[in-house]
Design an enzyme around this catalytic site. Sequence first.
Site, PDB file in Angstrom:
ATOM      1  N   ASN A  83      10.873   0.213   3.801  1.00 33.45           N
ATOM      2  CA  ASN A  83       9.776   1.186   3.781  1.00 33.45           C
ATOM      3  C   ASN A  83       8.709   0.909   4.848  1.00 33.45           C
ATOM      4  O   ASN A  83       8.100   1.833   5.367  1.00 33.45           O
ATOM      5  CB  ASN A  83       9.126   1.172   2.384  1.00 33.45           C
ATOM      6  CG  ASN A  83       7.752   1.800   2.402  1.00 33.45           C
ATOM      7  OD1 ASN A  83       7.608   3.021   2.471  1.00 33.45           O
ATOM      8  ND2 ASN A  83       6.707   0.975   2.386  1.00 33.45           N
ATOM      9  N   ASP A 143       6.343 -10.254   8.747  1.00 26.69           N
ATOM     10  CA  ASP A 143       6.395  -9.147   9.702  1.00 26.69           C
ATOM     11  C   ASP A 143       7.860  -8.755   9.865  1.00 26.69           C
ATOM     12  O   ASP A 143       8.651  -9.536  10.417  1.00 26.69           O
ATOM     13  CB  ASP A 143       5.789  -9.622  11.034  1.00 26.69           C
ATOM     14  CG  ASP A 143       5.937  -8.596  12.152  1.00 26.69           C
ATOM     15  OD1 ASP A 143       6.519  -7.516  11.912  1.00 26.69           O
ATOM     16  OD2 ASP A 143       5.464  -8.894  13.268  1.00 26.69           O
ATOM     17  N   VAL A 144       8.218  -7.572   9.398  1.00 33.15           N
ATOM     18  CA  VAL A 144       9.637  -7.195   9.437  1.00 33.15           C
ATOM     19  C   VAL A 144      10.141  -7.008  10.862  1.00 33.15           C
ATOM     20  O   VAL A 144      11.349  -6.954  11.108  1.00 33.15           O
ATOM     21  CB  VAL A 144       9.943  -5.921   8.604  1.00 33.15           C
ATOM     22  CG1 VAL A 144       9.650  -6.134   7.131  1.00 33.15           C
ATOM     23  CG2 VAL A 144       9.228  -4.701   9.148  1.00 33.15           C
ATOM     24  N   ARG A 186       0.856  -1.204   0.000  1.00 34.85           N
ATOM     25  CA  ARG A 186       0.000   0.000   0.000  1.00 34.85           C
ATOM     26  C   ARG A 186       0.883   1.243   0.000  1.00 34.85           C
ATOM     27  O   ARG A 186       2.087   1.174   0.198  1.00 34.85           O
ATOM     28  CB  ARG A 186      -0.876   0.030   1.254  1.00 34.85           C
ATOM     29  CG  ARG A 186      -1.956  -1.015   1.272  1.00 34.85           C
ATOM     30  CD  ARG A 186      -2.857  -0.868   2.492  1.00 34.85           C
ATOM     31  NE  ARG A 186      -2.251  -1.335   3.716  1.00 34.85           N
ATOM     32  CZ  ARG A 186      -2.154  -0.626   4.842  1.00 34.85           C
ATOM     33  NH1 ARG A 186      -2.614   0.600   4.892  1.00 34.85           N
ATOM     34  NH2 ARG A 186      -1.597  -1.138   5.918  1.00 34.85           N
ATOM     35  N   TYR A 203       7.634   6.983  17.606  1.00 38.36           N
ATOM     36  CA  TYR A 203       7.763   7.081  16.142  1.00 38.36           C
ATOM     37  C   TYR A 203       8.927   8.018  15.789  1.00 38.36           C
ATOM     38  O   TYR A 203       9.780   7.691  14.949  1.00 38.36           O
ATOM     39  CB  TYR A 203       6.448   7.588  15.545  1.00 38.36           C
ATOM     40  CG  TYR A 203       6.427   7.680  14.034  1.00 38.36           C
ATOM     41  CD1 TYR A 203       6.255   6.542  13.249  1.00 38.36           C
ATOM     42  CD2 TYR A 203       6.563   8.906  13.384  1.00 38.36           C
ATOM     43  CE1 TYR A 203       6.227   6.624  11.863  1.00 38.36           C
ATOM     44  CE2 TYR A 203       6.531   9.003  12.005  1.00 38.36           C
ATOM     45  CZ  TYR A 203       6.360   7.857  11.243  1.00 38.36           C
ATOM     46  OH  TYR A 203       6.336   7.950   9.878  1.00 38.36           O
ATOM     47  N   ILE A 263       2.533  12.801   3.116  1.00 35.23           N
ATOM     48  CA  ILE A 263       2.210  12.043   1.894  1.00 35.23           C
ATOM     49  C   ILE A 263       0.806  11.453   2.038  1.00 35.23           C
ATOM     50  O   ILE A 263       0.434  10.947   3.111  1.00 35.23           O
ATOM     51  CB  ILE A 263       3.237  10.898   1.682  1.00 35.23           C
ATOM     52  CG1 ILE A 263       4.694  11.403   1.793  1.00 35.23           C
ATOM     53  CG2 ILE A 263       2.983  10.207   0.347  1.00 35.23           C
ATOM     54  CD1 ILE A 263       5.151  12.380   0.743  1.00 35.23           C
ATOM     55  N   LYS A 269      12.461   7.010  13.811  1.00 30.49           N
ATOM     56  CA  LYS A 269      12.883   7.601  12.531  1.00 30.49           C
ATOM     57  C   LYS A 269      14.227   8.326  12.674  1.00 30.49           C
ATOM     58  O   LYS A 269      15.043   8.320  11.744  1.00 30.49           O
ATOM     59  CB  LYS A 269      11.798   8.543  12.005  1.00 30.49           C
ATOM     60  CG  LYS A 269      10.499   7.826  11.618  1.00 30.49           C
ATOM     61  CD  LYS A 269      10.710   6.803  10.503  1.00 30.49           C
ATOM     62  CE  LYS A 269       9.426   6.166  10.014  1.00 30.49           C
ATOM     63  NZ  LYS A 269       9.623   5.213   8.928  1.00 30.49           N
TER      64      LYS A 269
HETATM   65  N1  LIG Z   1       2.392   8.869   4.798  1.00 25.15           N
HETATM   66  C1  LIG Z   1       3.217   9.794   5.232  1.00 25.15           C
HETATM   67  O1  LIG Z   1       2.891  10.996   5.295  1.00 25.15           O
HETATM   68  C2  LIG Z   1       4.607   9.422   5.652  1.00 25.15           C
HETATM   69  C3  LIG Z   1       5.489  10.483   5.919  1.00 25.15           C
HETATM   70  C4  LIG Z   1       6.791  10.202   6.279  1.00 25.15           C
HETATM   71  C5  LIG Z   1       7.215   8.888   6.362  1.00 25.15           C
HETATM   72  N2  LIG Z   1       6.332   7.868   6.107  1.00 25.15           N
HETATM   73  C6  LIG Z   1       6.856   6.507   6.215  1.00 25.15           C
HETATM   74  O2  LIG Z   1       6.708   5.854   4.979  1.00 25.15           O
HETATM   75  C7  LIG Z   1       6.529   4.446   5.187  1.00 25.15           C
HETATM   76  C8  LIG Z   1       5.253   4.006   4.489  1.00 25.15           C
HETATM   77  O3  LIG Z   1       4.176   4.776   4.998  1.00 25.15           O
HETATM   78  P1  LIG Z   1       2.726   4.768   4.351  1.00 25.15           P
HETATM   79  O4  LIG Z   1       2.175   6.107   4.604  1.00 25.15           O
HETATM   80  O5  LIG Z   1       2.774   4.238   2.985  1.00 25.15           O
HETATM   81  O6  LIG Z   1       2.002   3.730   5.343  1.00 25.15           O
HETATM   82  P2  LIG Z   1       0.683   2.857   5.139  1.00 25.15           P
HETATM   83  O7  LIG Z   1      -0.164   3.416   4.076  1.00 25.15           O
HETATM   84  O8  LIG Z   1       0.139   2.685   6.510  1.00 25.15           O
HETATM   85  O9  LIG Z   1       1.264   1.449   4.637  1.00 25.15           O
HETATM   86  C9  LIG Z   1       2.095   0.724   5.501  1.00 25.15           C
HETATM   87  C10 LIG Z   1       2.741  -0.416   4.750  1.00 25.15           C
HETATM   88  O10 LIG Z   1       3.658  -1.070   5.641  1.00 25.15           O
HETATM   89  C11 LIG Z   1       3.278  -2.441   5.771  1.00 25.15           C
HETATM   90  N3  LIG Z   1       3.594  -2.888   7.122  1.00 25.15           N
HETATM   91  C12 LIG Z   1       3.162  -2.386   8.312  1.00 25.15           C
HETATM   92  N4  LIG Z   1       3.678  -3.082   9.328  1.00 25.15           N
HETATM   93  C13 LIG Z   1       4.468  -4.039   8.780  1.00 25.15           C
HETATM   94  C14 LIG Z   1       5.252  -5.080   9.316  1.00 25.15           C
HETATM   95  N5  LIG Z   1       5.349  -5.306  10.625  1.00 25.15           N
HETATM   96  N6  LIG Z   1       5.920  -5.908   8.452  1.00 25.15           N
HETATM   97  C15 LIG Z   1       5.819  -5.716   7.114  1.00 25.15           C
HETATM   98  N7  LIG Z   1       5.085  -4.736   6.556  1.00 25.15           N
HETATM   99  C16 LIG Z   1       4.412  -3.916   7.380  1.00 25.15           C
HETATM  100  C17 LIG Z   1       1.796  -2.493   5.459  1.00 25.15           C
HETATM  101  O11 LIG Z   1       1.430  -3.809   5.067  1.00 25.15           O
HETATM  102  P3  LIG Z   1      -0.133  -4.268   5.032  1.00 25.15           P
HETATM  103  O12 LIG Z   1      -0.720  -3.637   3.808  1.00 25.15           O
HETATM  104  O13 LIG Z   1      -0.083  -5.750   4.961  1.00 25.15           O
HETATM  105  O14 LIG Z   1      -0.763  -3.760   6.282  1.00 25.15           O
HETATM  106  C18 LIG Z   1       1.739  -1.466   4.308  1.00 25.15           C
HETATM  107  O15 LIG Z   1       2.217  -2.035   3.119  1.00 25.15           O
HETATM  108  C19 LIG Z   1       6.502   4.258   6.692  1.00 25.15           C
HETATM  109  O16 LIG Z   1       7.792   3.867   7.127  1.00 25.15           O
HETATM  110  C20 LIG Z   1       6.163   5.625   7.230  1.00 25.15           C
HETATM  111  O17 LIG Z   1       6.653   5.829   8.526  1.00 25.15           O
HETATM  112  C21 LIG Z   1       5.037   8.111   5.758  1.00 25.15           C
END
Ligand SMILES: NC(=O)c1ccc[n+]([C@@H]2O[C@H](COP(=O)([O-])OP(=O)(O)OC[C@H]3O[C@@H](n4cnc5c(N)ncnc54)[C@H](OP(=O)(O)O)[C@@H]3O)[C@@H](O)[C@H]2O)c1
Length: 268
Positions: A94, A67-68, A17, A169, A202, A173
């Site tokens: 990621n 699960d990472v 996702r 969190y 994002i 990071k």
């Molecule tokens: N969105 C933002 O604004 C933002 C900003 C800065 C940084 N980030 C970082 O970017 C990364 C992705 O964020 P996102 O917004 O795309 O998050 P998201 O939409 O919540 O998606 C999270 C993804 O991580 C997977 N995941 C969660 N826990 C996991 C685990 N224990 N083992 C393996 N996979 C796992 C989920 O898998 P499932 O689909 O199976 O649940 C999903 O694919 C994260 O590290 C987040 O901290 C996000």
Amino acid sequence: MAPPSAAPVALVTGGSRGIGRGICLELARNGYAVAVNYAGNEAAAQETERLLQALSAPVATLRCQADVGNSADRDRLVDEVLARWGRIDVLVNNAGITSPGRRDILEAEADGWDQVMAVNLKGPFFLTQRVAQEMLRLHGQGLPANGKQAIVNISSLSAYAPATNRGDYCISKAGLRMLTQLWALRLADHGIRVYEVCPGVIDTDMTAAAKEKYTPLIEAGLSPIRRWGTAEDVGKAVAALVSGTFPFSTGDVINVDGGFHIRKFPVT
Ligand SMILES: NC(=O)c1ccc[n+]([C@@H]2O[C@H](COP(=O)([O-])OP(=O)(O)OC[C@H]3O[C@@H](n4cnc5c(N)ncnc54)[C@H](OP(=O)(O)O)[C@@H]3O)[C@@H](O)[C@H]2O)c1
């Protein structure tokens, strides 16, 4: 283990996702076979695979639940990718979770802390360790010929902009920033480059609950580029970094945040 595939291989954690899916798509557009890791949402992982296979130049894909934050799962994940393709050229750490309950640090609980650290920090550290070992093993077989092995860690503006309702969190990071430098240092002699991509706000499931809160802030100039970031924005940065376009750079941070990180003097 399979004989090494002809195409370079990327393993993207949390590729089912959001940002991870955007990264998978951009790497596929650059010719990588892509291993799409996910935690539990298999339907989302299948949809990522479908999108990769629907590209004008479709790539080979592999869906891997793991699960990472779990040591045995991390090993199984790497084993599955090697059993299919015999090589890993790019690892993108990621997968990440936000702070459970987003409690004020005066009220935060140790369980939530452990969960966040396991997924956001310990997982990337030990997955990097295992994948780096495999990358070095490939050198013994004369691979890869293109010298483009790379590891990219997806951090957050929370690495440097503290929010007191998600201390775990933020600390995870910030730790990822040091993790990037440690591995960049350790792997430089082996030609493996390590980078941090630092996204701003994002548009993904992670930020969906805060959409109404963030949208007016963005319009008011939270980031100089006044729009939500997209998963594609982050994917493009990752694809550029691993492409070999920056051969004399490692350990660097690339902000993908519309300029959020620029400190402004409050009075003009
Ligand atoms: N969105 C933002 O604004 C933002 C900003 C800065 C940084 N980030 C970082 O970017 C990364 C992705 O964020 P996102 O917004 O795309 O998050 P998201 O939409 O919540 O998606 C999270 C993804 O991580 C997977 N995941 C969660 N826990 C996991 C685990 N224990 N083992 C393996 N996979 C796992 C989920 O898998 P499932 O689909 O199976 O649940 C999903 O694919 C994260 O590290 C987040 O901290 C996000």
